[in-house]
Motif scaffolding. Structure first.
Motif, PDB file in Angstrom:
ATOM      1  N   MET A 206       7.616   1.927   3.553  1.00 46.59           N
ATOM      2  CA  MET A 206       6.171   1.686   3.359  1.00 46.59           C
ATOM      3  C   MET A 206       5.713   0.479   4.176  1.00 46.59           C
ATOM      4  N   THR A 207       4.416   0.506   4.562  1.00 38.96           N
ATOM      5  CA  THR A 207       3.795  -0.700   5.123  1.00 38.96           C
ATOM      6  C   THR A 207       3.054  -1.402   3.974  1.00 38.96           C
ATOM      7  N   ARG A 208       2.644  -2.632   4.222  1.00 40.99           N
ATOM      8  CA  ARG A 208       1.856  -3.335   3.191  1.00 40.99           C
ATOM      9  C   ARG A 208       0.545  -2.597   2.945  1.00 40.99           C
ATOM     10  N   ASP A 209       0.015  -1.990   4.020  1.00 37.91           N
ATOM     11  CA  ASP A 209      -1.259  -1.274   3.876  1.00 37.91           C
ATOM     12  C   ASP A 209      -1.124  -0.080   2.924  1.00 37.91           C
ATOM     13  N   ASP A 210       0.095   0.476   2.804  1.00 38.95           N
ATOM     14  CA  ASP A 210       0.300   1.591   1.863  1.00 38.95           C
ATOM     15  C   ASP A 210       0.044   1.151   0.417  1.00 38.95           C
ATOM     16  N   LEU A 211       0.020  -0.146   0.163  1.00 40.43           N
ATOM     17  CA  LEU A 211      -0.216  -0.655  -1.199  1.00 40.43           C
ATOM     18  C   LEU A 211      -1.704  -0.750  -1.520  1.00 40.43           C
ATOM     19  N   PHE A 212      -2.535  -0.567  -0.491  1.00 40.03           N
ATOM     20  CA  PHE A 212      -3.982  -0.796  -0.642  1.00 40.03           C
ATOM     21  C   PHE A 212      -4.563   0.009  -1.803  1.00 40.03           C
ATOM     22  N   LYS A 213      -4.217   1.315  -1.843  1.00 38.00           N
ATOM     23  CA  LYS A 213      -4.808   2.246  -2.824  1.00 38.00           C
ATOM     24  C   LYS A 213      -4.750   1.690  -4.234  1.00 38.00           C
ATOM     25  N   ILE A 214      -3.596   1.137  -4.622  1.00 36.43           N
ATOM     26  CA  ILE A 214      -3.439   0.636  -5.993  1.00 36.43           C
ATOM     27  C   ILE A 214      -3.908  -0.817  -6.099  1.00 36.43           C
ATOM     28  N   ASN A 215      -3.484  -1.648  -5.161  1.00 33.80           N
ATOM     29  CA  ASN A 215      -3.721  -3.080  -5.330  1.00 33.80           C
ATOM     30  C   ASN A 215      -5.176  -3.501  -5.103  1.00 33.80           C
ATOM     31  N   ALA A 216      -5.916  -2.723  -4.299  1.00 34.65           N
ATOM     32  CA  ALA A 216      -7.320  -3.092  -4.047  1.00 34.65           C
ATOM     33  C   ALA A 216      -8.106  -3.121  -5.359  1.00 34.65           C
ATOM     34  N   GLY A 217      -7.919  -2.099  -6.175  1.00 38.65           N
ATOM     35  CA  GLY A 217      -8.636  -2.020  -7.457  1.00 38.65           C
ATOM     36  C   GLY A 217      -8.201  -3.114  -8.420  1.00 38.65           C
TER      37      GLY A 217
END
Ligand code: NAI
Ligand code: OAA
Length: 356
Positions: free
Chosen positions: A128-139
């Motif tokens: 995974m890239t850090r950007d792959d975490l966006f979906k969950i962590n942004a919220g």
């Protein structure tokens, strides 16, 4: 899926009733502490950790409990906050520890805080890239920052949750919407990049890493992590092979740990160390100590981008001075262009998450 209000009510019930043996938990009578003539009000700063039961949160809680500048330590998480709170609260250091479990207790966790440290969110797995975490962590970051805007709008915020290049713009948008945005007080934590750079450079030079200082600018993902080896202190020269090796290793330090942990998460112990180093610098700045300089991903005008990591001077009101990039060599100038391209997209993605 249960409706979130049901889940929240259940969490509130757990917090209020199922931890009677844990007087530090929000929702308990506090009789035991009253009987113990707890002082409260000791001089020092009030610090909250959001995501305190996680891989970073737990050692971070331990280390902040040891920090003499901290008088009150609030530990918030959506799971396991009571256990971590009970455990850390037994340490015979000055800070009073209180635990908060779940969204209904977020406001109490935040009220009155001087510094809020956010390591809440999911970590990477290999591939995974850090950007792959966006979906969950942004919220997650949006919700937590809404709480900060409401309950402690003047607090300094140290944002650790990835992707930092996007979560910091998300936080800024939330604070702007709430009318509480102070660019000096929102700091993305990139200290681990500096810690790694100091370590790897010291290995190459054969010196003590405590004597090495490497500025790392840009952001906190892959090519956006740009170590300035031409500005290492004490001044040092490197062969082209060393520059390439060091730059690659510093940019991929996070991935090195993710792969070594093989699915069990990302850097937690070195990150807790780095987070405490940075939080302590923020607290010393708040206290009025002079000349506190750290790298951080902040609102910035040193490039055409709205956020950028460079050295900043920390003071009573946060990041009071943002230093320019300094002279770059050809290798670093090329790296800067690559970093800016990726950073621009990640920043915009964060902004769009709130605006659209
Ligand atoms: N800025 C940096 O240099 C670094 C950033 N990180 C990032 O830090 C974050 C946390 O990493 P770990 O601690 O290893 O993960 P973890 O999964 O071990 O812990 C995260 C904690 O956040 C909690 N959490 C989830 N949703 C929450 C919410 N809405 N409110 C409060 N807490 C919530 C979880 O319950 C868990 O206890 C990740 O996003 C990771 O990528 C990790 C290392 C370095
Ligand atoms: O690599 C990751 O996912 C965690 C992180 O940000 C780091 O260790 O620098």
């Amino acid at each position: 899926m249960q409706p979130s209000s049901d889940v929240n009510q259940r969490i509130a019930r757990i917090a209020a009733h199922l931890h009677p043996s844990n007087p530090q938990m929000e929702g308990n009578s506090g009789l035991r502490r009253a009987n113990c003539r707890a002082k409260g009000g000791a001089p020092g700063f009030k610090v909250a950790i959001l995501g305190a039961a996680g891989g970073i949160g737990q050692p971070l809680a331990l280390l902040m409990k040891m920090n003499p500048l901290v008088s009150v330590l609030h530990l918030y998480d959506v799971v396991n906050a009571p256990g971590v709170t009970a455990d850390v609260s037994h340490m015979d250091t000055g800070a009073v520890v209180r635990g908060f479990l779940g969204q209904p207790q977020l406001e109490n966790a935040l009220t009155g805080m001087d510094l809020v440290i956010i390591p809440a969110g999911v970590p990477r797995k290999p591939g995974m890239t850090r950007d792959d975490l966006f979906k969950i962590n942004a919220g997650i970051v949006r919700t937590l920052c809404e709480g900060i805007a409401k309950c402690c709008p003047n607090a300094i915020v140290n944002l650790i949750s990835n992707p930092v290049n996007s979560t910091v713009p998300i936080a800024a948008e939330v604070f702007k919407n709430a009318g509480t945005f102070d660019p000096k007080k929102l700091l993305g934590v990139t200290t681990l990049d500096v810690v790694r750079a100091n370590t790897f450079v010291a290995e190459v030079l054969g010196v003590d890493p405590r004597e090495v200082s490497v500025p790392v600018i840009g952001g906190h993902a892959g090519v956006t992590i740009l170590p300035l080896l031409s500005q290492v202190n004490p001044p040092s020269s490197f062969t082209p092979d060393e520059v390439k090796y060091l730059t690659d290793r510093i940019q991929n330090g996070g991935t090195e740990v993710v792969e070594a942990k093989a699915g069990a998460g990302s850097a937690t112990l070195s990150m807790a160390y780095a987070a405490v180093k940075f939080a302590d610098a923020c607290l010393r700045g708040l206290k009025g100590d002079a000349g506190i300089i750290e790298c951080s991903f902040v609102t910035s005008a040193v490039t055409e981008l709205p956020f950028f990591a460079t050295k900043v001077r920390l003071g009573r009101t946060g990041a009071e001075e943002i230093f320019p990039l300094g002279p770059l060599n050809e290798f670093e100038r090329i790296g800067l262009e690559k970093a800016k391209k990726e950073l621009a997209e990640s920043i915009q993605k964060g902004i769009n998450f709130i605006r659209k």
